[in-house]
Design an enzyme around this catalytic site. Sequence first.
Site, short mmCIF file in Angstrom:
data_model
loop_
_atom_site.label_atom_id
_atom_site.label_comp_id
_atom_site.label_asym_id
_atom_site.label_seq_id
_atom_site.Cartn_x
_atom_site.Cartn_y
_atom_site.Cartn_z
N PRO A 2 -24.01 -9.69 2.36
CA PRO A 2 -23.26 -8.69 1.62
C PRO A 2 -21.91 -8.29 2.21
O PRO A 2 -21.84 -7.62 3.24
CB PRO A 2 -24.20 -7.48 1.59
CG PRO A 2 -25.53 -8.04 1.84
CD PRO A 2 -25.32 -9.18 2.76
N GLU A 3 -20.87 -8.73 1.56
CA GLU A 3 -19.54 -8.20 1.79
C GLU A 3 -19.07 -7.70 0.42
O GLU A 3 -19.87 -7.65 -0.51
CB GLU A 3 -18.62 -9.30 2.34
CG GLU A 3 -19.12 -9.87 3.66
CD GLU A 3 -18.17 -10.86 4.30
OE1 GLU A 3 -16.94 -10.63 4.24
OE2 GLU A 3 -18.63 -11.85 4.86
N LYS A 59 -18.11 -1.84 1.10
CA LYS A 59 -19.45 -2.43 1.02
C LYS A 59 -20.49 -1.42 0.58
O LYS A 59 -21.69 -1.69 0.64
CB LYS A 59 -19.84 -3.01 2.39
CG LYS A 59 -18.87 -4.10 2.87
CD LYS A 59 -19.16 -4.48 4.31
CE LYS A 59 -18.05 -5.39 4.84
NZ LYS A 59 -18.18 -5.60 6.30
#
Length: 283
Positions: A2-3, A59
């Site tokens: 996850p970015e 994020k």
Amino acid sequence: MPELPDVEGFRRVLDSCVRGRSIERVEVADPGVLREVTPWRLERALVGRCFAEPRRHGKWLIAATDGPVVLLHFGMTGSLVCCSPADPLGRHDRVAFVAGERQLRYRDQRKLQGIRLVADQDGVRRALSELGPDALDVGPAEFDELIDGRRARIKAVLMDQSVLAGLGNLLADEILWRARVAPDRQAAGLAAEERRRIHRAMRRVLRDSVRVGHIPAGSTWLTGRRDSPDPACPRCGTRLRRGRITGRTTLWCPHCQGEGQALSGAAGVPAVEQDPSDDPGRE
DNA sequence: CTCGTTGTTTCGAG
DNA sequence: ACTCGAAACAACGA
């Protein structure tokens, strides 16, 4: 994973899965992922509330309801999945927001306390006050100001969430590779032209990866090369160099990006400046 | 058993 | 005061 682009993908998952639906129940399989909120209090605050349009900053996924707001962070391994009640609970499904036939599951291998609860928009503001502007919202002029005067290496600056929110290790490498700037160059020492290239690469990389909801591993992306034992530059075929910046594995092409200031000497702007012979890379 | 991993927070040095 | 970077955090796989 996850970015920024991944979280944008999770935002769309939430939106299509449960937006406008009323929360019947919150099932907390593992309280370890909750930060400063108990399972009981989370459930109490959300039951009967309706999910509104979700937003994102860097994020962080901002899951507003017609009452309080849930803030979700996905660490390195988290994700958000839309399930039906019939779907068996996965081993890493930590929390389920149940809304009728749909349920939104927060899934994470680890337990890094990614779920927070705040009362309102002001709570959101306070919780995210340490973050810089979202990387997608930063224009060239603002980018210059953010970079200006920083003594850290450019990759460290790009990943610093208080400067710019949303970029992680993979995106930073990808962006610098496209911009043809070595990751260990000092931010303050970059020429205006180089800063402009980095900004443009950032816009391009973000646009393309947000579209698909993750960083593409296509043949013209550096990111896909990460796991191969002896990776070559997608653009010129040169063997990529592997190093460590701010404790994270860093990949770059010594031909396209230069060796970096450590090896190019104090006076040197690496031989990236003249671009006649190099083909400008394709998508 | 060791090392490595997409993330953030905390602590200490310069 | 400010800035940076390494360590800690944690769970898992190679």
